[in-house]
Design a protein around this motif. Structure first.
Motif, PDB file in Angstrom:
ATOM      1  N   ILE A 207      35.809 -11.446 -35.496  1.00 14.90           N
ATOM      2  CA  ILE A 207      36.061 -11.124 -34.089  1.00 14.90           C
ATOM      3  C   ILE A 207      37.525 -11.324 -33.751  1.00 14.90           C
ATOM      4  O   ILE A 207      38.205 -12.162 -34.380  1.00 14.90           O
ATOM      5  CB  ILE A 207      35.144 -11.997 -33.184  1.00 14.90           C
ATOM      6  CG1 ILE A 207      35.186 -11.543 -31.727  1.00 14.90           C
ATOM      7  CG2 ILE A 207      35.518 -13.478 -33.282  1.00 14.90           C
ATOM      8  CD1 ILE A 207      34.064 -12.144 -30.878  1.00 14.90           C
ATOM      9  N   LYS A 208      38.016 -10.577 -32.784  1.00 11.11           N
ATOM     10  CA  LYS A 208      39.419 -10.720 -32.379  1.00 11.11           C
ATOM     11  C   LYS A 208      39.683 -12.127 -31.838  1.00 11.11           C
ATOM     12  O   LYS A 208      38.907 -12.656 -31.038  1.00 11.11           O
ATOM     13  CB  LYS A 208      39.728  -9.709 -31.257  1.00 11.11           C
ATOM     14  CG  LYS A 208      39.935  -8.280 -31.732  1.00 11.11           C
ATOM     15  CD  LYS A 208      41.288  -8.064 -32.360  1.00 11.11           C
ATOM     16  CE  LYS A 208      42.387  -8.034 -31.313  1.00 11.11           C
ATOM     17  NZ  LYS A 208      43.739  -7.935 -31.873  1.00 11.11           N
ATOM     18  N   GLY A 277      33.087  -5.879 -22.260  1.00 15.87           N
ATOM     19  CA  GLY A 277      33.156  -5.155 -20.996  1.00 15.87           C
ATOM     20  C   GLY A 277      34.163  -5.796 -20.067  1.00 15.87           C
ATOM     21  O   GLY A 277      34.374  -7.008 -20.122  1.00 15.87           O
ATOM     22  N   ILE A 290      35.266  -5.225 -30.054  1.00  9.45           N
ATOM     23  CA  ILE A 290      36.121  -6.400 -30.270  1.00  9.45           C
ATOM     24  C   ILE A 290      35.804  -7.111 -31.587  1.00  9.45           C
ATOM     25  O   ILE A 290      36.389  -8.144 -31.878  1.00  9.45           O
ATOM     26  CB  ILE A 290      35.954  -7.403 -29.108  1.00  9.45           C
ATOM     27  CG1 ILE A 290      34.468  -7.698 -28.872  1.00  9.45           C
ATOM     28  CG2 ILE A 290      36.631  -6.906 -27.841  1.00  9.45           C
ATOM     29  CD1 ILE A 290      34.195  -8.933 -28.099  1.00  9.45           C
TER      30      ILE A 290
ATOM     31  N   ASN B 149      29.706  -8.580 -21.657  1.00 10.22           N
ATOM     32  CA  ASN B 149      30.385  -9.751 -21.091  1.00 10.22           C
ATOM     33  C   ASN B 149      29.724 -10.200 -19.787  1.00 10.22           C
ATOM     34  O   ASN B 149      30.348 -10.895 -18.985  1.00 10.22           O
ATOM     35  CB  ASN B 149      31.858  -9.430 -20.815  1.00 10.22           C
ATOM     36  CG  ASN B 149      32.675  -9.423 -22.084  1.00 10.22           C
ATOM     37  OD1 ASN B 149      32.195  -9.807 -23.146  1.00 10.22           O
ATOM     38  ND2 ASN B 149      33.916  -8.980 -21.986  1.00 10.22           N
ATOM     39  N   ALA B 205      38.034 -13.350 -27.158  1.00  9.61           N
ATOM     40  CA  ALA B 205      37.426 -12.041 -26.880  1.00  9.61           C
ATOM     41  C   ALA B 205      36.338 -12.105 -25.817  1.00  9.61           C
ATOM     42  O   ALA B 205      35.736 -11.090 -25.489  1.00  9.61           O
ATOM     43  CB  ALA B 205      36.868 -11.441 -28.158  1.00  9.61           C
ATOM     44  N   SER B 207      33.245 -12.227 -25.320  1.00  5.71           N
ATOM     45  CA  SER B 207      31.922 -12.113 -25.949  1.00  5.71           C
ATOM     46  C   SER B 207      31.956 -12.836 -27.284  1.00  5.71           C
ATOM     47  O   SER B 207      32.895 -12.677 -28.055  1.00  5.71           O
ATOM     48  CB  SER B 207      31.578 -10.650 -26.205  1.00  5.71           C
ATOM     49  OG  SER B 207      31.053 -10.067 -25.057  1.00  5.71           O
ATOM     50  N   GLY B 208      30.906 -13.610 -27.569  1.00  6.85           N
ATOM     51  CA  GLY B 208      30.796 -14.199 -28.893  1.00  6.85           C
ATOM     52  C   GLY B 208      30.128 -13.211 -29.830  1.00  6.85           C
ATOM     53  O   GLY B 208      29.506 -12.245 -29.392  1.00  6.85           O
TER      54      GLY B 208
END
Lengths: 333, 282
Positions: A207-208, A277, A290, B149, B205, B207-208
């Motif tokens: 993940i970023k 989002g 992402i 999110n 980010a 979101s996990g």
């Protein structure tokens, strides 16, 4: 007494305190402000610039030239939506109350699925519908056909137990994921847990973690553990096409690590990044990927589509059969 | 910067020991502790708040929330100790350019506070106390338009340095247009300055990736950051003590905090009007 009234004056004082403490109000309909905001969000969080060889700075130059102060909201939407379309990713959308932008990855390949042909030529009149699955026996009850058109998040032990129990004596299963645009990832693992006999690493994910295009977390394994109950151990032919996307592609990627599951059809649409989002200063919302999903040898190229093990295309000149189902049956019988 | 904050924190806490030694009494510490009035404080309030989470939106969300809290308060002229929990819930909306989005929020908070009187600044009518307040606030937010999110959870734990000034206004017989009955009354103002602000929030980010990892670890992508951001709070309390030694308290509370960082700053402020019933346990 005066001191009491004086004390009450502190209320407006605190409103002004927090205004000083917080950043200024950024709500804005200014076209360039919204353009810059969206471009920067993508620049710092989108996960596939390098794989797709996208020069995001050049995209900024190209699209900022189309922004003007007096442009209409619709015109601004078109410019921002077109900019996102440059990412060539169906997990990327701009959403306003009057339109939603999209890329349309299923248009990259030919159409390979017709539900009417499947119903007319393969399923009996009394085929079963168990939760999100449509299913029936094929080939004189030697093969089970399971159509899974969307990852609805409603896959559960009840419908899986029923289906796998019904087809327990078959030579193999066909799991049809064509034109499955994805949905809830929990469904992926609920399904796959029925087709493994030991804990298995399916792929890796990262993940970023920072604004540079290649700032990622360490690669983390994606594992599936066997369901403690009814499982299926014979071969499963998984039918895919360009319309197989997102959770459909994740499932397809996972089959590469599972020897008893074989992909038949066309390359999937990809969509192996988890979309986030967010909201723009003008209230519109957006999303883009992402994360990156990697193969067992840590390769991220399947974002462009998971290739089938057996490539087969539909013949639209012959509507009496589904060539992809036919090929899957040939492998199983 | 962190070193400076640590020094400020130590300077704020060290005097507490000294103030506690300032009591001049023939009673033992245990006797003083036992004789200290204890109240169970039940309160309900209405919040007017705003928040902004830069990780998902540059827009402010405004709304109202209902707040309920319970605490145990032990207080006399020398010392005040309060421990309590609160829960609030409400909807916060952003309406701009024809787009309205709503975030449902549930807020949980834990407070522990100790204050000690400064004799040199206190008189018969005035009582000035200093001390510390530890607060942990958690917000659980759901905003459907943010898709993956849409769920946000954040924890803020703050160690405050506190100053509280209380004025005995029992002699007051009129307030605005209202005639007041004789009773023990106090008006107090407390100001809290965040000395150590810690946050526990979503990672870069937001979101996990637990979902795609098939990993149940709900908060694995969260990050703890010490000395991150800033927080201030205050409370203006008007308390009337009844003949049965119980009390009624009207309060206006203000709380504002923000996290550090650039892309993912979180900002929130609350203005709360509360009414509390203080039940004397002794």
């Amino acid at each position: 007494m005066k001191k009491i009234y004086l004390a009450l004056l502190i209320i407006p004082f605190f409103f002004s305190c927090e205004d000083a403490m917080f950043e200024k109000d950024l709500a804005s309909t200014d076209p360039m402000t919204n353009f810059e905001y969206l471009w920067t969000q993508c620049d710092e969080k989108y996960s596939y610039f390098e794989l797709k060889n996208i020069d995001w700075d050049q995209i900024k130059t190209k699209y900022s030239a189309k922004i003007s102060n007096d442009m209409s909201e619709e015109a601004l939407f078109t410019v921002l939506g077109d900019m996102l379309t440059e990412l060539k990713d169906d997990h990327t959308n701009l959403i306003s109350d009057f339109n939603i932008s999209f890329f349309g990855v299923d248009q990259l390949g030919q159409d390979n699925y017709d539900s009417r042909i499947v119903k007319d030529q393969y399923l009996s009149e009394d085929y079963y519908i168990s939760g999100p699955f449509t299913h029936d026996f094929l080939a004189n009850n030697e093969v089970g056909y399971i159509r899974f058109g969307s990852f609805t998040g409603t896959v559960d032990n009840t419908n899986l137990d029923f289906i796998l129990n019904r087809y327990k004596n078959t030579k193999g299963l066909i799991l049809d994921l064509r034109e499955n645009g994805g949905g809830a990832v929990t469904d992926i693992f609920n399904i796959l847990s029925r087709f493994v006999e030991k804990e298995t690493i399916l792929n890796y994910s990262r993940i970023k973690t920072g604004p540079a295009h290649n700032d990622f977390s360490e690669d983390k394994p994606v594992k599936v553990t066997p369901h403690d109950g009814i499982r299926y151990t014979n071969k499963v032919m998984v039918l895919v096409d360009r319309g197989t996307y997102s959770a459909g592609s994740f499932t397809s990627l996972a089959t590469k690590a599972l020897p008893n599951m074989i992909l038949v059809g066309d390359t999937t649409g990809g969509g192996l990044g988890l979309p986030n989002g967010g909201q723009l200063p003008n209230g519109w919302t957006y999303r883009f990927s992402i994360t990156q999903a990697l193969t067992l040898d840590k390769n991220n190229t399947f974002e462009n589509g998971v290739p089938p093990d057996i490539k087969v295309s539909f013949d639209w000149d012959d509507r009496t059969k589904d060539e992809i189902i036919e090929r899957a049956l040939k492998e199983l019988l | 910067m962190k070193r400076k904050q640590l020094i400020i924190l130590l300077l704020a806490i060290c005097p507490l020991g000294a103030f506690s030694q300032m009591q001049e009494s023939s009673l033992s510490k245990k006797e003083i502790r036992k004789s200290r009035p204890t109240y169970i404080n039940l309160s309900a309030g209405l919040n007017i708040s705003k928040l902004r989470d830069f990780a998902t939106s540059p827009l402010f969300y405004n709304g109202t929330a209902k707040t309920f809290s319970v605490s145990r308060l032990k207080a006399d002229d020398n010392r005040e100790i309060e421990i309590g929990l609160s829960y609030g819930f409400g909807n916060y909306s952003s309406s701009f350019n024809g787009t309205t989005s709503t975030s449902q929020i549930k807020t949980f908070a834990f407070n522990y506070s100790q204050l000690y009187a400064i004799r040199s600044l206190s008189t018969e009518k005035w009582n000035v106390r200093v001390g510390a307040l530890f607060n942990t606030t958690g917000n659980f937010r759901v905003n459907p338009i943010l898709q993956n999110n849409s769920t946000g959870l954040e924890l803020f734990s703050t160690l405050f340095g506190s100053v509280k000034a209380t004025r005995d206004i029992s002699s007051l017989n009129r307030f605005l247009f209202f005639k007041l009955k004789p009773a023990d009354r106090t008006l107090s103002f407390r100001f809290n300055l965040g000395l150590m602000n810690n946050t526990y929030r979503n990672g870069y980010a937001y979101s996990g990736q637990e979902g795609v990892l098939n990993d149940d670890g709900f908060l694995k992508s969260y990050e703890f950051k010490a000395f991150s951001g800033a927080r201030f709070s205050s409370a203006l309390d008007y308390t009337v003590y009844l003949k049965n030694k119980n009390g009624i308290r009207l309060s206006y509370e203000w709380d504002a905090y923000k996290t550090g960082g650039n892309l993912d700053q979180f900002e929130m402020s609350n203005h709360t009007l509360k009414i509390a019933l203080l039940f004397n346990k002794k």
